[in-house]
Scaffold this active site. Sequence first.
Site, mmCIF file in Angstrom:
data_model
loop_
_atom_site.group_PDB
_atom_site.id
_atom_site.type_symbol
_atom_site.label_atom_id
_atom_site.label_comp_id
_atom_site.label_asym_id
_atom_site.label_seq_id
_atom_site.Cartn_x
_atom_site.Cartn_y
_atom_site.Cartn_z
ATOM 1 N N TRP A 1 -11.013 2.045 4.886
ATOM 2 C CA TRP A 1 -10.263 2.130 6.133
ATOM 3 C C TRP A 1 -9.547 0.791 6.303
ATOM 4 O O TRP A 1 -10.189 -0.246 6.498
ATOM 5 C CB TRP A 1 -11.189 2.375 7.321
ATOM 6 N N GLY B 1 -10.123 1.576 16.738
ATOM 7 C CA GLY B 1 -11.292 2.386 16.392
ATOM 8 C C GLY B 1 -11.828 2.004 15.031
ATOM 9 O O GLY B 1 -11.071 1.881 14.058
ATOM 10 N N ALA B 2 -13.129 1.841 14.937
ATOM 11 C CA ALA B 2 -13.734 1.394 13.677
ATOM 12 C C ALA B 2 -13.560 2.408 12.560
ATOM 13 O O ALA B 2 -13.535 2.046 11.385
ATOM 14 C CB ALA B 2 -15.215 1.107 13.899
ATOM 15 N N HIS B 3 -13.444 3.683 12.909
ATOM 16 C CA HIS B 3 -13.384 4.735 11.900
ATOM 17 C C HIS B 3 -11.998 5.367 11.811
ATOM 18 O O HIS B 3 -11.868 6.548 11.493
ATOM 19 C CB HIS B 3 -14.441 5.808 12.195
ATOM 20 N N ASN B 4 -10.969 4.590 12.083
ATOM 21 C CA ASN B 4 -9.599 5.097 11.996
ATOM 22 C C ASN B 4 -9.102 5.014 10.553
ATOM 23 O O ASN B 4 -9.206 3.970 9.911
ATOM 24 C CB ASN B 4 -8.665 4.288 12.905
#
Length: 411
Positions: free
Chosen positions: A229, A238-241
């Site tokens: 990522w 967002g950490a999971h973008n």
Amino acid sequence: MQQITDLERTKILQNGGEKVKPTFSKEEMTRRNTRLREYMAKAGIDAVMFTSYHNINYYSDFLYTSFNRSYALVVTQDKHVTVSANIDAGMPWRRSFDENIVYTDWKRDNFLYAVKKVLNEGGFSSGRLGVENDHMTLDLRRQVQDALPNTELVDVSQAVMGHRMFKSDEEIDLIKNGARIADIGGAAVVEAIREGVPEYEVALHGTEAMVREIARTYPHAELRDTWIWFQSGINTDGAHNWATSRKLQRGDILSLNCFPMIAGYYTALERTLFLEEVSDRHLELWEINCKVHRRGLELIKPGARCMDIAAELNEIYREHDLLANRTFGYGHSFGVLSHYYGREAGLELREDIETVLEPGMVVSMEPMIMIPEGEPGAGGYREHDILVISENGTENITKFPFGPEHNIIKK
């Protein structure tokens, strides 16, 4: 004339191949399954039917690809059999620690037919069957209960999670290699960072470097699931973008997140960076988050409680009026997990987790704050290191540097 209904429902399909070199030694896999069987005997569980990616992988060294088909690992005191779909042919047998049975597509209930066949061969027709309540769907649970009417389904998910939370020496060696490879991915990401380059190109460059190093280090392994990522500007919130086509701009806040996957095992490197220059407010926020990160690294040690670590780090954010800008817990366990399976939720650095850190555990320290777009210092700030806990303290196995002294990228 042969009809589709005449075709066999199950088969033993080795396809003329041989077992591949396993990820772990026979002694290591035997240790895991012996502990499982000891737990089963103590809990009065006659057999276990695992269905999740993580537990099937942990106990058999086989990581399946579902594609909406069902998979299982059936364990009794005498049998250890992975149950796989015919579409995979002989690969599941080659990669499984012990036996394998294949079910075909030709009848809708062939999966449970195969499971029941393995259970019967293991001497189980009624009794207590261990299942994973946190993974088994309601539909599958009903189907299992219908197929085995004299069976009591017992949840084993929390107990075996407790087993996975403690890593063996062999697991720690693999995780250390993963951390090393994550650092290689991070270096490749930095190499690719330039004004005008889209996020996905940076991510691809880092991913390729990690996959090649995994292949070099583990030439017998499947090469799958490794990813990056890489985020810039507003996308760091967002950490999971996932990566996009957004092109990097001078002064951007950047987030580097490298995830080499080795035989189902997860490791990670995460760093905040800036391209060419950083504003005063961005720098101030970055340094605060690095302060939290450094203190967190100091607090991770044998005997510390997860909730106490979280509480102390909260105080630093509170001093700077940033507590409400936190986005998730301070760290978590490592092992068999990915973004779509795993998560050892009993070992997370959160305010509601009472778990005491012990030797053999592997955890991250990864504080994050997010400042909304439009405010001074906007963006997501995150650092991430991996620590191995031993009798003598902790070892930080992440070597990639963090902070403003190192990660203002000038090209």
